[in-house]
Design an enzyme around this catalytic site. Structure first.
Site, PDB file in Angstrom:
ATOM      1  CG  ASP A  44     -37.505   5.471   6.009  1.00  0.00           C
ATOM      2  OD1 ASP A  44     -37.676   6.616   6.475  1.00  0.00           O
ATOM      3  OD2 ASP A  44     -37.855   5.147   4.853  1.00  0.00           O
ATOM      4  CB  CYS A  55      11.840 -19.286  -4.525  1.00  0.00           C
ATOM      5  SG  CYS A  55      12.509 -18.889  -6.125  1.00  0.00           S
ATOM      6  CG  ASP A 114     -39.762   9.506   9.052  1.00  0.00           C
ATOM      7  OD1 ASP A 114     -40.056  10.710   8.950  1.00  0.00           O
ATOM      8  OD2 ASP A 114     -39.445   8.789   8.085  1.00  0.00           O
TER       9      ASP A 114
END
Length: 805
Positions: A694, A89, A498
């Site tokens: 954008d 373990c 743009d």
């Protein structure tokens, strides 16, 4: 778990890496470590980024950095492990923890039931380690942890306090040494008193200089610590020899003079310089600290039964409903589901006016709610929030290097060895040419040369200015991706805009409609075609036909830069601009042509809806010009920047928008590739071109431009490609960004001029070049003060950027 590439990228927070020269040494050290695929050192972010093939390499990389005399901020902790029943373990828990990203080392002792782990606090924390262990079927007891940044901050604060204490003690002990050395040299036991006071300054308060210099020497390297250790060590040992064997000098007719005050004061001054430098450098990163400070620590989640639960920010999941009370910070990104309030978003976009948030409105992490209260659904959490992206972008940008830094790096790489050679030459020249006192004066001038030389001022000149400049941009809603674009922005002489979403609001709405034969069936066909289109104008038509139904269409085809087509009941239908109508030889009624021309002259975009034979209807779509666009364009033109507008829209609309905003050069009906080609055409004319856009259709032109600027409200692709993002999408930020670039570049030039001129003038004076002319020899103590202040002056000059408009 992160993907493989990401899990192998490790961020190491560095300590004591104070200049570009130190960064170069660390970078070279990492190059020698086997298993490191790539490596980069970011001075401003105080971190090294390495890509490793195996996680075992991380500890080797950290050890290599420590061997060079530098540190890596790691946290070692012990946690009791629950649920273990056998030794296997323990092995399982250990293996799980070692595989967690950011863990340097881990071991589990089954007998004591304890996990000992060393991890990088900037990459993981106790909660993440606990989650990994829980996933493996075990658990650990964890006390409440502070956030990663706070952990790093506390470590830096502890170091600063330790430096402050050292500096105070160094000054307290050095002061009497100076007074005795200057005015009371002949008092009884003066040398022994100075020896007793100077020794702790040199060997205790200044021990880090010697330790780091030795580590550097072992790797055949040298840095500022080497210069300090050599100069103070030589002065101290010479003084001890003179104190113990004064007759050695007296028998040669020379005065047995000690220089304990020089050794002690040099260290005191350099510690004071480092203290002031650390304080100033902390201010250069204030922007990133402010952004990190915007992150909420806890949130109130509305449970399924309606009850409220306060949880840690790390526990928020997508689709959780979060309650925001008056005055609270919004914790994650999401959409309002109920309630309304005004939200202050100035910390993200630099806009001072609070924004109304009602149902379906987007909210962002780090913004502050005003007086109302509302609930919202979490949509982006953790590293996916806009604030997290901004913080990462700013950190990466502050860690990037400006082109001018490459020259400085080359100089810094040979600076320290060159100074040591100059000091040795100085000593021998004085010894041979300095007459009876030549050996002592040679020793003093060599010490002074070692002390006055300042590689730190050179190394800090560019990064500190970049750090402040990019931080100031972020505070004003301008995100700059790297130092190169910040430096290049001042040279912009052609700017391409743009139209939609950049000059205009980017919220197109149907303002006018004219049908030749209006019926619900045609409306349904039109809505069905436009519903499948990604174009923002198509969305405006869909919103307008909100009450219409949709029908099953076939063979939908998006025609770039023109529109879309589809088939319904074996009939072809087209939606788009006039070019699409002409190509398909569609019959157009004169009344439609007249309407279209009239609307175009009003700067409205006209969309045609036709079947295979004739035009059926036309729609006028208006997109308001932003209130600040015309003013921003005027400011840019006043800076002697040529403005161009490129749009996919028709000639008449483009002309109308250009006239309203004062743009004289524009091109209409441009396809995405045409925009990129136009950028190349301007570049071939020798222009430095900036592209502002954008949308996805702008991404090619953005990638081609010298400086690319994306609008924050646009597409993610545009923002990924762009080197600069305007969060608020306000064009007024572009003149601000260019002014910021000019101010930052001017500051870099001032810093470099000061750093170079300081060394060019200071080193010859320290070597005694003025002695044959006027008998002047520079005192090593004064040289120490000058060296300490040179770094502080460079950082302080960079900080002036913060107060400029």
């Amino acid at each position: 778990m992160a993907n493989n590439e990401e899990s192998n990228t490790i961020f190491l927070p560095l300590e004591n890496v104070e200049s570009e020269h130190c960064a170069l040494i660390v970078d070279k050290g990492l190059a020698q470590v086997n298993g490191i695929a790539s490596h980069k050192v970011e001075l401003n972010n105080r971190r090294a980024i390495i890509t490793v093939d195996k996680k075992e390499v991380i500890s080797s990389a950290i050890q290599a950095i420590k061997n060079l005399g530098y540190g890596v901020t790691t946290i070692k902790a012990n946690f009791p492990v629950l649920g273990m029943s056998c030794a296997s373990c323990a092995g399982s828990v250990e293996h799980t923890v070692k595989n967690e990203n950011g863990v340097v080392n881990a071991s589990v002792n089954f007998a004591s039931g304890n996990l000992t782990v060393e991890f990088l606090p900037n990459m993981t924390n106790a909660q993440k380690i606990q989650q990994a262990i829980q996933a493996a079927g075990y658990d650990i007891l964890v006390e409440e942890e502070q956030q990663q940044q706070e952990t790093l901050e506390s470590i830096h604060n502890q170091k600063f306090q330790a430096l402050k204490t050292k500096t105070i003690w160094a000054i307290v002990l050095s002061l009497p040494v100076v007074i005795i050395g200057m005015f009371f040299m002949n008092m009884p036991y003066a040398n022994y008193i100075m020896f007793v006071l100077a020794s702790p300054v040199v060997w205790w308060l200044g021990r880090d200089f010697f330790i780091n210099a030795w580590k550097q020497a072992k790797h055949r390297s040298a840095n500022m610590d080497t210069l300090v250790a050599l100069s103070t060590g030589i002065a101290y040992l010479f003084s001890v020899f003179t104190m113990l064997f004064p007759k050695f000098w007296e028998s040669r007719g020379l005065e047995a003079h000690v220089y304990f005050e020089a050794a002690a004061v040099i260290i005191a001054f350099i510690l004071l310089g480092k203290l002031l430098e650390e304080k100033a450098k902390g201010n250069t990163s204030s922007a990133i600290k402010k952004l990190i400070g915007l992150q909420a620590k806890t949130v109130t989640i509305i449970q399924a039964n309606g009850s409220e639960q306060t949880v840690n920010i790390d526990e928020v999941k997508i689709d959780d409903i979060i309650l925001v009370k008056p005055g609270e910070k919004i914790a994650v990104d999401g959409t309002v589901v109920s309630g309304s309030s005004y939200v202050d978003e100035s910390m993200l976009n630099g806009e001072p006016i609070p924004v109304l948030k009602e149902k379906n409105a987007e909210v962002f992490a780090g913004t502050i709610n005003q007086k109302g209260s509302f609930q919202f659904r979490a949509e982006k959490v953790g590293k996916e929030t806009m604030l997290a992206h901004i913080i990462k972008m700013v950190q990466d940008a502050q860690g990037s290097k400006a082109p001018v830094q490459k020259l400085v790096d080359n100089i810094a790489g040979i600076f320290v060895p060159s100074i040591i050679i100059i000091a040795i030459i100085t000593f021998f020249l004085w010894w041979f040419l300095g007459g009876e006192n030549g050996i002592v004066q040679g020793l003093l001038t060599a010490v002074t040369v070692l002390v006055i030389a300042c590689p730190c001022a050179l190394g800090l000149a560019t990064p500190t200015a970049i750090m402040v400049g990019i931080g100031k941009g972020a505070e004003n809603g301008i995100l700059i991706k790297d130092a190169e674009s910040l430096e290049l922005s001042k040279k912009i002489n052609a700017l391409i805009l743009d139209k939609t979403g950049t000059i205009t609001e980017g919220k197109p709405e149907v303002s006018d409609v004219f049908w030749l034969d209006e019926n619900e069936n045609l409306k349904a066909i039109l809505k069905s075609i436009e519903s499948q289109s990604e174009h923002p104008l198509a969305n405006a038509v869909v919103q307008h036909l909100n009450n219409s139904t949709v029908v099953p269409i076939e063979a939908f085809n998006s025609i770039t830069g023109k529109g879309a087509s589809a088939i319904y009941n074996n009939e072809n239908y087209f939606v788009g601009n006039k070019k699409l109508m002409l190509e398909n030889q569609i019959q157009v009624e004169e009344i439609l042509t007249e309407k279209a021309e009239k609307w175009s002259q009003e700067s409205k975009t006209v969309i045609w809806f036709v079947d295979s034979k004739r035009a059926l209807a036309i729609f006028a779509i208006s997109d308001k010009i932003k209130a600040t666009s015309a003013t921003a364009i005027q400011q840019l033109q006043a800076m002697d920047i040529e403005i161009y507008m490129l749009t996919g829209d028709n000639e008449a609309t483009a002309k109308a928008v250009a006239e309203q905003t004062g743009i004289t050069q524009y091109k209409a009906e441009m396809l995405p590739q045409h925009k990129a080609d136009f950028v190349k055409t301007l570049q071939q004319q020798g222009k430095i071109v900036a592209m502002v856009g954008d949308g996805i259709n702008d991404s090619t032109a953005l990638a081609t431009a010298d400086v690319s600027i994306a609008m924050g409200k646009g597409s993610d692709i545009a923002m990924d490609v762009a080197k600069m993002t305007i969060i608020s999408s306000d064009l007024m930020k572009i003149p601000q960004a260019i002014r910021l670039s000019k101010q930052t570049v001017n500051t870099i030039k001032q810093n470099l001029f000061w750093a170079f001129i300081y060394n060019i003038i200071g080193i010859p004076i320290a070597a005694g070049i003025l002695f044959p002319i006027n008998g002047f020899l520079l005192n090593p103590m004064i040289a120490g003060a000058a060296m300490a202040l040179s770094s502080v002056s460079v950082v302080s000059n960079s900080l002036r950027l913060k107060w400029k408009k």
